[in-house]
Scaffold this motif. Sequence first.
Motif, short mmCIF file in Angstrom:
data_model
loop_
_atom_site.label_atom_id
_atom_site.label_comp_id
_atom_site.label_asym_id
_atom_site.label_seq_id
_atom_site.Cartn_x
_atom_site.Cartn_y
_atom_site.Cartn_z
N GLU A 332 0.75 -1.17 0.05
CA GLU A 332 -0.10 -0.19 0.00
C GLU A 332 0.69 1.59 -0.04
O GLU A 332 0.42 2.36 -0.21
CB GLU A 332 -0.99 -0.04 1.19
CG GLU A 332 -1.79 -1.00 1.31
CD GLU A 332 -2.86 -1.12 2.69
OE1 GLU A 332 -3.82 -1.71 2.63
OE2 GLU A 332 -2.51 -0.54 3.59
N GLY A 335 0.82 3.88 -3.30
CA GLY A 335 -0.21 4.51 -3.39
C GLY A 335 -0.38 5.44 -2.25
O GLY A 335 -1.13 6.64 -2.66
N LYS A 336 -0.06 5.32 -1.14
CA LYS A 336 -0.44 6.08 -0.11
C LYS A 336 0.60 7.13 -0.29
O LYS A 336 0.17 8.49 0.10
CB LYS A 336 0.08 5.36 1.45
CG LYS A 336 -0.21 6.16 2.66
CD LYS A 336 -1.75 6.07 2.67
CE LYS A 336 -2.18 6.89 3.84
NZ LYS A 336 -3.44 7.10 4.24
N GLN A 338 1.37 8.97 -2.93
CA GLN A 338 0.62 9.65 -3.99
C GLN A 338 -0.55 10.43 -3.26
O GLN A 338 -0.73 11.53 -3.48
CB GLN A 338 0.06 9.09 -5.13
CG GLN A 338 1.09 7.97 -5.80
CD GLN A 338 2.78 8.58 -6.04
OE1 GLN A 338 2.45 9.78 -6.80
NE2 GLN A 338 3.50 7.81 -5.76
N GLU A 339 -1.13 9.69 -2.50
CA GLU A 339 -2.39 10.40 -1.59
C GLU A 339 -1.91 11.59 -0.77
O GLU A 339 -2.45 12.54 -0.59
CB GLU A 339 -3.25 9.25 -1.05
CG GLU A 339 -4.15 9.53 -0.14
CD GLU A 339 -4.82 8.50 0.66
OE1 GLU A 339 -5.33 8.81 1.84
OE2 GLU A 339 -4.61 7.25 0.09
N VAL A 340 -0.71 11.10 0.13
CA VAL A 340 -0.33 11.98 1.25
C VAL A 340 0.15 13.26 0.50
O VAL A 340 -0.02 14.40 0.82
CB VAL A 340 0.82 11.35 1.89
CG1 VAL A 340 1.24 12.09 2.97
CG2 VAL A 340 -0.22 10.22 2.75
N GLN A 342 -0.63 14.69 -2.36
CA GLN A 342 -1.83 15.50 -2.95
C GLN A 342 -2.56 16.26 -1.87
O GLN A 342 -2.72 17.35 -1.76
CB GLN A 342 -2.85 14.41 -3.68
CG GLN A 342 -3.99 15.48 -4.15
CD GLN A 342 -3.39 16.50 -5.35
OE1 GLN A 342 -2.44 16.10 -6.31
NE2 GLN A 342 -3.59 18.03 -5.13
N GLU A 343 -2.71 15.41 -0.69
CA GLU A 343 -3.20 15.96 0.35
C GLU A 343 -2.52 17.15 1.06
O GLU A 343 -2.99 18.28 1.45
CB GLU A 343 -3.58 15.02 1.32
CG GLU A 343 -4.58 15.38 2.48
CD GLU A 343 -4.86 14.28 3.38
OE1 GLU A 343 -5.64 14.48 4.58
OE2 GLU A 343 -4.52 13.12 3.36
#
Length: 564
Positions: A332, A335-336, A338-340, A342-343
Amino acid sequence: MEYDALDSLDPIEMLTSLNIRNFVLVEKLELDFKRGFTALTGETGAGKSILIDALQLLFGARSDIEFVRQGCEKSDLSASFTVSPEIRKWLQDNDVDNEEPELLLRRTLDTHGRSKAWINGYPVPLSQLKDLSSLLVVVHGQHAHQSLIRKGAQMEILDSYAKLGSEVSEVRKIWKELSDAREKLRKAKEESALNQEKLKQLQWLLEDLNDLNPKKGEWEKINEEHTRMSRWSEILESCGKVRQLLTEDDVSAVGIIDSAISNLENVSDVDPKLEALLNNLNDAREIAVSVSDGAEHYLSKLDFDEEGFATLDERIGEYLRVANRHRLEPEELFGKLQEVRQEAENLKELGDLTILEERLKEVQGRYDQAAQTLSDGRKKGAQTMQKLITKAMQSLALEGGSFEIKIDETEHPTSTGKDSCEFLVAGHAGASRRPLSKVASGGELARISLAVAVTDTATAAVDTLIFDEVDTGVGGAVAETVGRLLAEVGKNQQVLCVTHLAQVASCANNQMKIVKSAGKDSAPVSSVTPLNDEERVAEIARMLGGIKLTEKTMEHAREMLSRT
């Protein structure tokens, strides 16, 4: 102007027919309309405004079950219009063009409150009827002078007269952007502390993930490779054992098979079935030898890279440490990341008020410019409009009166711009101009409203104008002036006017009479009849003299009609 002369003019977009079934007092009605000024007259209560109500419904007005004729289940209304290039384009853009020379509107309503609408036979929502009707007609109702008092309505009248529709739409669009930018900045300021705390928490995870810098699909690849390399000694031992068992031991699989083959070879010629068994043993020997050779070849290529394994083992450990620390699965982590990222960027943007403030400043500048363009257009239009209305007032028993459109900058801009608009009027010479809402006389207000209506329709982009008793509050010579004004407008546009004044009706090019009759066993019925010349004389005389018609009244009616 007679109809023969009117018909020789350039074609206009106009209402050509109206069909009504079971609507209020009307059971069945089919009417054809011509260009010019048409007066709709009749006794009080005969239902003169029913035609206007029917048209309003065809233009998208709200329906009511009370419109359905008593004893019937459904009302059915339809109207046809000639089609201008502008209307044709609208029909094509909205996929309701049937390529016919006339446009057909239809609407039904029933006693259950259901309503349906069609344009050229295509079912459409009421919003499309309303949109199309704005290109077809302008309706001035009998209570227009009451709505005229509202400042909001005054601004709309000015914008319509000055043809500022696109400028108003642009200001509204940018105002929404401005409101959104303000709200985003306000929300960012309120949540700034919370966002910064959340960003700190994210930074801890983001630092670990950035240090690890996982790649897409990397974990699956290194995990598979690590599993293979970690069992290297086991693989080496197993492949060596396979070779020994198959070919190298004193008692190997191949040796045993060879003994079996030798035994069968002595008797294989006795029975074909034994020959088949011998063939199978030969095949088994080939397979065993092939597997043994394959194991030897695999071992010859197997080169254990201890340094590479150590590097791989360390990378696996990094993945596991980061995953365990943040309670994630190793697969994971990419993907995490990329998510973090952006956030974190979003929170930085919210935290960086400078960006939002610059955005607000940019939108504010565009709004100010668009609002100024709109304001300039309003001021220019107001100058012309107030002169025309002042001129119209002189012929409506308001001699010496004047009209002014006062435009000021508001303290609080809105979606309609930075202007406030107020109509000011002086009813006679020497009087000071006061807000229209403070005009005391209802008749005076009605005449001013009529002056505004005539001025507005003279510049209207549509060719069909409908007036519903807008002559209320006037009479005598003023009423004749109203009629002449409408007749003048009717030279270039189609005018329909419901009126109770003989002076107005006598100026019309055509006249229709609405009559209500009561049946013994049924609900009252209203009918509409186009009048010929003699019938018009009688109707004008009735409007002048009441129930009993005298020769003097008839002569007066003929004289009035001869003057138009």
